[in-house]
Design a protein around this motif. Structure first.
Motif, PDB file in Angstrom:
ATOM      1  N   LEU A   5     -16.469  22.893  18.396  1.00  0.00           N
ATOM      2  CA  LEU A   5     -16.994  24.203  18.012  1.00  0.00           C
ATOM      3  C   LEU A   5     -15.827  25.094  17.588  1.00  0.00           C
ATOM      4  O   LEU A   5     -14.670  24.735  17.776  1.00  0.00           O
ATOM      5  N   CYS A   6     -16.180  26.267  17.051  1.00  0.00           N
ATOM      6  CA  CYS A   6     -15.120  27.223  16.749  1.00  0.00           C
ATOM      7  C   CYS A   6     -15.617  28.630  17.059  1.00  0.00           C
ATOM      8  O   CYS A   6     -16.798  28.831  17.351  1.00  0.00           O
ATOM      9  N   ASN A   8     -16.230  31.019  15.153  1.00  0.00           N
ATOM     10  CA  ASN A   8     -17.238  31.529  14.227  1.00  0.00           C
ATOM     11  C   ASN A   8     -18.632  30.961  14.480  1.00  0.00           C
ATOM     12  O   ASN A   8     -19.592  31.376  13.832  1.00  0.00           O
ATOM     13  N   CYS A   9     -18.741  30.020  15.383  1.00  0.00           N
ATOM     14  CA  CYS A   9     -20.052  29.450  15.707  1.00  0.00           C
ATOM     15  C   CYS A   9     -20.920  30.449  16.472  1.00  0.00           C
ATOM     16  O   CYS A   9     -22.138  30.317  16.509  1.00  0.00           O
ATOM     17  N   CYS A  30     -15.012  23.306  10.822  1.00  0.00           N
ATOM     18  CA  CYS A  30     -15.696  23.147  12.104  1.00  0.00           C
ATOM     19  C   CYS A  30     -16.856  22.167  11.942  1.00  0.00           C
ATOM     20  O   CYS A  30     -17.643  22.280  11.005  1.00  0.00           O
ATOM     21  N   CYS A  33     -20.322  24.562  12.323  1.00  0.00           N
ATOM     22  CA  CYS A  33     -20.694  25.585  11.338  1.00  0.00           C
ATOM     23  C   CYS A  33     -19.937  25.455  10.024  1.00  0.00           C
ATOM     24  O   CYS A  33     -20.236  26.157   9.069  1.00  0.00           O
TER      25      CYS A  33
HETATM   26 ZN   LIG Z   1     -17.859  26.718  14.063  1.00  0.00          ZN
END
Ligand SMILES: [Zn+2]
Length: 112
Positions: A5-6, A8-9, A30, A33
């Motif tokens: 994940l990151c 921005n998720c 990612c 996303c």
């Molecule tokens: Zn992400």
């Protein structure tokens, strides 16, 4: 170390902020996303994020003395009132990590 994940998720500002704090700078896309700019989280970092945000977060929110504490493990389904967070964020973390969030506390046995 593989990215799951990151930052921005997540929709929730607090989660994004925490994810940026603990995530790694990495311009690969990612897997969730597709963002290249988000701070990347490995499985272990995502777990750390969940712990920081939900477990410590609830501990810090003890305005009324006996606020329920959220814990999680891989054996239970999510069973918390997630209206104070974004449902999708909680689901994303739960699904990615294969865990459920639930309340832990002496008062809860009575609430059924
Ligand atoms: Zn992400």
């Amino acid at each position: 170390m593989s990215v799951v994940l990151c930052s921005n998720c997540f929709v929730d500002q607090g989660l994004r902020f925490d994810a940026e704090q603990i995530g790694d700078e990495d311009d690969s896309a990612c897997p969730n996303c597709g963002s290249t700019s988000g701070r990347k989280l490995s499985m272990q970092k995502a777990l750390e994020l969940a712990h920081r945000f939900f477990v410590w977060g609830t501990l810090n929110r003890v305005d009324y003395g006996a606020a329920p504490v959220v814990v999680f493990n891989e054996h239970q389904k999510t069973d918390i009132d997630i209206s104070q967070w974004y449902e999708k964020d909680v689901e994303l973390l739960g699904n990615t990590l294969g865990i459920g969030f639930f309340y832990y506390g002496p008062n809860l046995w009575m609430l059924g």
